[in-house]
Motif scaffolding. Structure first.
Motif, PDB file in Angstrom:
ATOM      1  N   ARG A   1      -0.791   4.599  -5.550  1.00  0.00           N
ATOM      2  CA  ARG A   1      -0.324   4.764  -6.939  1.00  0.00           C
ATOM      3  C   ARG A   1       1.195   4.604  -7.014  1.00  0.00           C
ATOM      4  O   ARG A   1       1.720   4.043  -7.973  1.00  0.00           O
ATOM      5  N   HIS A   2       1.876   5.094  -6.000  1.00  0.00           N
ATOM      6  CA  HIS A   2       3.336   4.958  -5.955  1.00  0.00           C
ATOM      7  C   HIS A   2       3.715   3.476  -5.944  1.00  0.00           C
ATOM      8  O   HIS A   2       4.565   3.028  -6.706  1.00  0.00           O
ATOM      9  N   ASN A   3       3.017   2.742  -5.075  1.00  0.00           N
ATOM     10  CA  ASN A   3       3.266   1.312  -4.912  1.00  0.00           C
ATOM     11  C   ASN A   3       2.978   0.548  -6.207  1.00  0.00           C
ATOM     12  O   ASN A   3       3.606  -0.464  -6.504  1.00  0.00           O
ATOM     13  N   MET A   4       2.012   1.055  -6.992  1.00  0.00           N
ATOM     14  CA  MET A   4       1.644   0.395  -8.253  1.00  0.00           C
ATOM     15  C   MET A   4       2.518   0.878  -9.407  1.00  0.00           C
ATOM     16  O   MET A   4       2.377   0.406 -10.543  1.00  0.00           O
ATOM     17  N   GLY A   5       3.350   1.869  -9.146  1.00  0.00           N
ATOM     18  CA  GLY A   5       4.184   2.425 -10.217  1.00  0.00           C
ATOM     19  C   GLY A   5       3.374   3.253 -11.203  1.00  0.00           C
ATOM     20  O   GLY A   5       3.728   3.363 -12.382  1.00  0.00           O
ATOM     21  N   GLN A   6       2.274   3.835 -10.738  1.00  0.00           N
ATOM     22  CA  GLN A   6       1.405   4.624 -11.621  1.00  0.00           C
ATOM     23  C   GLN A   6       1.465   6.109 -11.240  1.00  0.00           C
ATOM     24  O   GLN A   6       1.727   6.438 -10.080  1.00  0.00           O
ATOM     25  N   PRO A   7       1.173   6.993 -12.207  1.00  0.00           N
ATOM     26  CA  PRO A   7       1.197   8.431 -11.864  1.00  0.00           C
ATOM     27  C   PRO A   7       0.126   8.770 -10.838  1.00  0.00           C
ATOM     28  O   PRO A   7      -0.950   8.158 -10.841  1.00  0.00           O
ATOM     29  N   TYR A   8       0.427   9.725  -9.979  1.00  0.00           N
ATOM     30  CA  TYR A   8      -0.543  10.132  -8.959  1.00  0.00           C
ATOM     31  C   TYR A   8      -1.701  10.862  -9.651  1.00  0.00           C
ATOM     32  O   TYR A   8      -1.492  11.580 -10.625  1.00  0.00           O
ATOM     33  N   VAL A   9      -2.900  10.673  -9.114  1.00  0.00           N
ATOM     34  CA  VAL A   9      -4.087  11.336  -9.686  1.00  0.00           C
ATOM     35  C   VAL A   9      -4.555  12.416  -8.712  1.00  0.00           C
ATOM     36  O   VAL A   9      -4.750  12.149  -7.521  1.00  0.00           O
ATOM     37  N   TYR A  10      -4.725  13.637  -9.231  1.00  0.00           N
ATOM     38  CA  TYR A  10      -5.175  14.725  -8.357  1.00  0.00           C
ATOM     39  C   TYR A  10      -6.641  14.543  -7.975  1.00  0.00           C
ATOM     40  O   TYR A  10      -7.406  13.891  -8.699  1.00  0.00           O
ATOM     41  N   PRO A  11      -7.051  15.131  -6.849  1.00  0.00           N
ATOM     42  CA  PRO A  11      -8.454  15.010  -6.424  1.00  0.00           C
ATOM     43  C   PRO A  11      -9.406  15.594  -7.461  1.00  0.00           C
ATOM     44  O   PRO A  11      -9.050  16.514  -8.198  1.00  0.00           O
TER      45      PRO A  11
ATOM     46  N   TYR B   1     -12.148  -5.238   0.347  1.00  0.00           N
ATOM     47  CA  TYR B   1     -10.951  -4.557  -0.154  1.00  0.00           C
ATOM     48  C   TYR B   1     -10.331  -5.330  -1.326  1.00  0.00           C
ATOM     49  O   TYR B   1      -9.887  -4.750  -2.311  1.00  0.00           O
ATOM     50  N   GLU B   2     -10.314  -6.664  -1.193  1.00  0.00           N
ATOM     51  CA  GLU B   2      -9.757  -7.485  -2.272  1.00  0.00           C
ATOM     52  C   GLU B   2     -10.587  -7.304  -3.548  1.00  0.00           C
ATOM     53  O   GLU B   2     -10.047  -7.151  -4.643  1.00  0.00           O
ATOM     54  N   ALA B   3     -11.922  -7.295  -3.373  1.00  0.00           N
ATOM     55  CA  ALA B   3     -12.794  -7.127  -4.536  1.00  0.00           C
ATOM     56  C   ALA B   3     -12.600  -5.753  -5.177  1.00  0.00           C
ATOM     57  O   ALA B   3     -12.803  -5.584  -6.380  1.00  0.00           O
ATOM     58  N   LEU B   4     -12.193  -4.773  -4.379  1.00  0.00           N
ATOM     59  CA  LEU B   4     -11.924  -3.432  -4.930  1.00  0.00           C
ATOM     60  C   LEU B   4     -10.568  -3.373  -5.638  1.00  0.00           C
ATOM     61  O   LEU B   4     -10.163  -2.334  -6.146  1.00  0.00           O
ATOM     62  N   GLY B   5      -9.867  -4.497  -5.638  1.00  0.00           N
ATOM     63  CA  GLY B   5      -8.588  -4.566  -6.346  1.00  0.00           C
ATOM     64  C   GLY B   5      -7.415  -4.042  -5.548  1.00  0.00           C
ATOM     65  O   GLY B   5      -6.369  -3.695  -6.098  1.00  0.00           O
ATOM     66  N   LEU B   6      -7.576  -3.989  -4.214  1.00  0.00           N
ATOM     67  CA  LEU B   6      -6.493  -3.448  -3.387  1.00  0.00           C
ATOM     68  C   LEU B   6      -5.500  -4.527  -2.965  1.00  0.00           C
ATOM     69  O   LEU B   6      -5.912  -5.620  -2.585  1.00  0.00           O
ATOM     70  N   PRO B   7      -4.212  -4.220  -3.017  1.00  0.00           N
ATOM     71  CA  PRO B   7      -3.237  -5.155  -2.451  1.00  0.00           C
ATOM     72  C   PRO B   7      -3.380  -5.163  -0.922  1.00  0.00           C
ATOM     73  O   PRO B   7      -3.805  -4.148  -0.335  1.00  0.00           O
ATOM     74  N   VAL B   8      -3.025  -6.280  -0.286  1.00  0.00           N
ATOM     75  CA  VAL B   8      -3.236  -6.379   1.164  1.00  0.00           C
ATOM     76  C   VAL B   8      -2.518  -5.273   1.943  1.00  0.00           C
ATOM     77  O   VAL B   8      -2.999  -4.842   2.991  1.00  0.00           O
ATOM     78  N   ALA B   9      -1.406  -4.789   1.417  1.00  0.00           N
ATOM     79  CA  ALA B   9      -0.677  -3.726   2.132  1.00  0.00           C
ATOM     80  C   ALA B   9      -1.513  -2.455   2.258  1.00  0.00           C
ATOM     81  O   ALA B   9      -1.238  -1.600   3.105  1.00  0.00           O
ATOM     82  N   MET B  10      -2.545  -2.317   1.428  1.00  0.00           N
ATOM     83  CA  MET B  10      -3.399  -1.126   1.499  1.00  0.00           C
ATOM     84  C   MET B  10      -4.523  -1.270   2.536  1.00  0.00           C
ATOM     85  O   MET B  10      -5.180  -0.282   2.870  1.00  0.00           O
ATOM     86  N   PHE B  11      -4.761  -2.478   3.026  1.00  0.00           N
ATOM     87  CA  PHE B  11      -5.905  -2.667   3.930  1.00  0.00           C
ATOM     88  C   PHE B  11      -5.823  -1.759   5.166  1.00  0.00           C
ATOM     89  O   PHE B  11      -6.788  -1.069   5.497  1.00  0.00           O
ATOM     90  N   PRO B  12      -4.684  -1.746   5.884  1.00  0.00           N
ATOM     91  CA  PRO B  12      -4.622  -0.848   7.052  1.00  0.00           C
ATOM     92  C   PRO B  12      -4.731   0.629   6.681  1.00  0.00           C
ATOM     93  O   PRO B  12      -5.202   1.439   7.479  1.00  0.00           O
TER      94      PRO B  12
END
Ligand code: CMC
Length: 460
Positions: A210-220, A399-410
């Motif tokens: 969320r930080h990387n996307m510039g979005q507010p963090y979401v609590y569990p 992961y790509e289909a889930l909308g994740l940027p490649v930096a999130m894969f690891p």
């Protein structure tokens, strides 16, 4: 250091591990598994016990040219032929393409189990009973929140910080919130930290995203299951309650299972090595995340997806493969140090691709990937070298289909692998044979040089 005795026969008895089977007499009885080694420098012969298909490196130390000699060492850069521990967690037969956790085949675990149940199995050694599983899931679920200061700490990263770098720092930082975690021999404390690590890893990972996307963090959201809660923390926007699609939730849970453990790989060895200093488990796991960050380990899924994007369409496959065969580049997501057959994890991922594409729409890269695999497996270059798809060949597509940027894969890899790191750390802490990890070296530098004042030095 023991000095070798030289029997009249010229055969030297094993000293370093003389209390183990096969050692002691030095005569190499027929029913004992031993290795006879003749040192051609001295003409002496030594009998080394063979246990479980290994000789002890310390048994080599008695092999000396004279009493002042340090003794022979084994030289094994990258530990390609050195067993560093005994482990009952994961079995891999790379030639046959078999992966089992505590004896259970990965195929059955992915078919019938959940990630948290597999985590229990890996960490505790047995599948849980119904009550044990309910308690385990409950404990993990109620520990998913992190201290508000952890959130603030993460918010301090630059807007475009790599989420894996944020994960290394934040999981290591947890040790400062739980200072008692360094009491690693206190079973109650240890159990609590294990629960916390499993519970908080997805929270830290989602905050980093969320930080990387510039979005507010979401609590569990503790009404949701492990993977569903993770999806909620990643993707919830203005809706009051995020409802994960069960097909995506299941695919993600299976991906976590597939990454749960893989015996003594680079990141697990890092966790064991750092953990052997008796540091707290958060710091040891941070070392694992750092090792996973590298492109040769957890970063290969990212490289595989970039490769598929670059190839772009099926017509470009022949020229790409020509380039690989000419040694200009590698076919990413293919080949493995251990598997010399199809990686069983790659086969399982393929099965879940359809479910994810049903929800998110089919990726045009799937056609490129399947055709690329088919052509490579028809090609003598790859078959003769036993190069088959590994876990990273298809995981990037999900992961790509889930909308994740490649930096999130690891980062996704790290969430799943946390159970394996914990299990291996625990096994090491309880193993009386383990000590602080401390390899030897072959010194190649100069000796006994006199200090030169700075005004008399020549540049090299
Ligand atoms: N594409 C083309 N040729 C390859 C590949 C590949 N992906 N992998 C190995 N080879 C060739 C290599 O050039 C060598 O050929 P030759 O004998 O003619 O010199 C031969 O196969 C043996 O390769 P190696 O480099 O000695 O094998 P290794 O065991 O040291 O490397 C590996 C294993 C995984 C690093 C390597 O196969 C590779 O770089 N694969 C691509 C990266 C990748 O997919 N990594 C993910 C591994 S699975 C996830 C994890 O566990 O972290």
């Amino acid at each position: 250091m023991s000095t070798p005795t030289q029997p009249a026969s010229g055969t030297t008895a094993v000293g370093a591990a003389g209390d183990r089977a096969g050692a002691g007499s030095g005569t190499g009885k027929a029913d004992q598994a031993t290795l006879s080694v003749t040192d051609n420098r001295t003409g002496r012969t030594y009998e080394l016990p063979i246990d479980d298909g290994t000789v002890r490196a310390m048994d080599l130390r008695q092999i000396k040219t004279d009493p002042d000699d340090f003794g022979l060492m084994a030289y094994d850069p990258a530990y390609t032929n050195t067993a560093s521990c005994r482990s009952a967690i994961t079995f891999i037969d790379g030639e046959a393409g078999i992966l089992q956790h505590r004896g259970y085949p990965i195929e059955q675990l992915c078919e019938h189990s959940s990630y948290l149940e597999v985590a229990y199995l890996i960490i505790k050694g047995e599948l849980p009973t119904k009550t044990q599983l309910e308690d385990w899931v409950h404990e993990i679920t109620i520990h998913t929140f992190v201290h508000e200061n952890v959130k603030e700490f993460m918010q301090g990263f630059r807007y475009d910080a790599n989420p894996m770098g944020m994960l290394v720092a934040s999981v290591g930082g947890l040790s400062t919130f739980y200072p008692e975690a360094n009491r690693i021999h206190d079973v109650e404390v240890r159990d609590m930290e294990i629960i916390r690590l499993l519970a908080k890893m997805p929270t830290l990972a989602a905050f980093a995203f969320r930080h990387n996307m510039g979005q507010p963090y979401v609590y569990p959201d503790n009404d949701l299951a492990y993977a569903g809660n993770f999806l909620s923390m990643m993707y919830k926007m203005t809706e009051l309650k995020y409802e994960p699609d069960p097909r995506l939730e299941r695919a993600l849970d299976v991906l976590f299972i597939l990454h749960a453990d893989h015996e003594q790989n680079a990141s697990t060895s890092a966790v064991r090595s750092v953990g052997s200093t008796q540091v707290d488990p958060y710091s040891a796991v941070a070392a694992g995340v750092a090792a996973l960050y590298g492109p040769l380990h957890g970063g290969a899924n990212e490289a595989a997806l970039r490769m598929l994007r670059r190839i772009g369409s099926v017509e470009n496959i022949p020229s790409f493969l020509d380039g690989v065969k000419a040694g200009e580049e590698r076919l990413m997501g293919f080949g493995h140090r251990v598997y010399k057959n199809y990686d069983p994890r790659a086969r399982i991922i393929q099965k879940h691709l359809d479910a994810v594409f049903e929800v998110r729409g089919k990726s045009p890269l799937l056609e490129v990937a399947t055709e690329l695999e088919k052509r490579a497996l028809d090609d003598d270059y790859f078959t003769s070298r036993k190069l088959y798809p590994n876990v990273d060949f298809y995981s990037g597509l999900i992961y790509e289909a889930l909308g994740l940027p490649v930096a999130m894969f690891p980062v996704m890899f790290a969430i799943g692998r946390t159970s394996g790191w914990i299990a291996q750390w625990l096994e090491m802490v309880e193993d009386s044979e383990q000590k602080i990890a401390r390899p030897r070296q072959i010194y190649t530098g100069g000796r006994d040089r006199d200090y030169v004042p700075i005004d008399q030095r020549q540049s090299a």
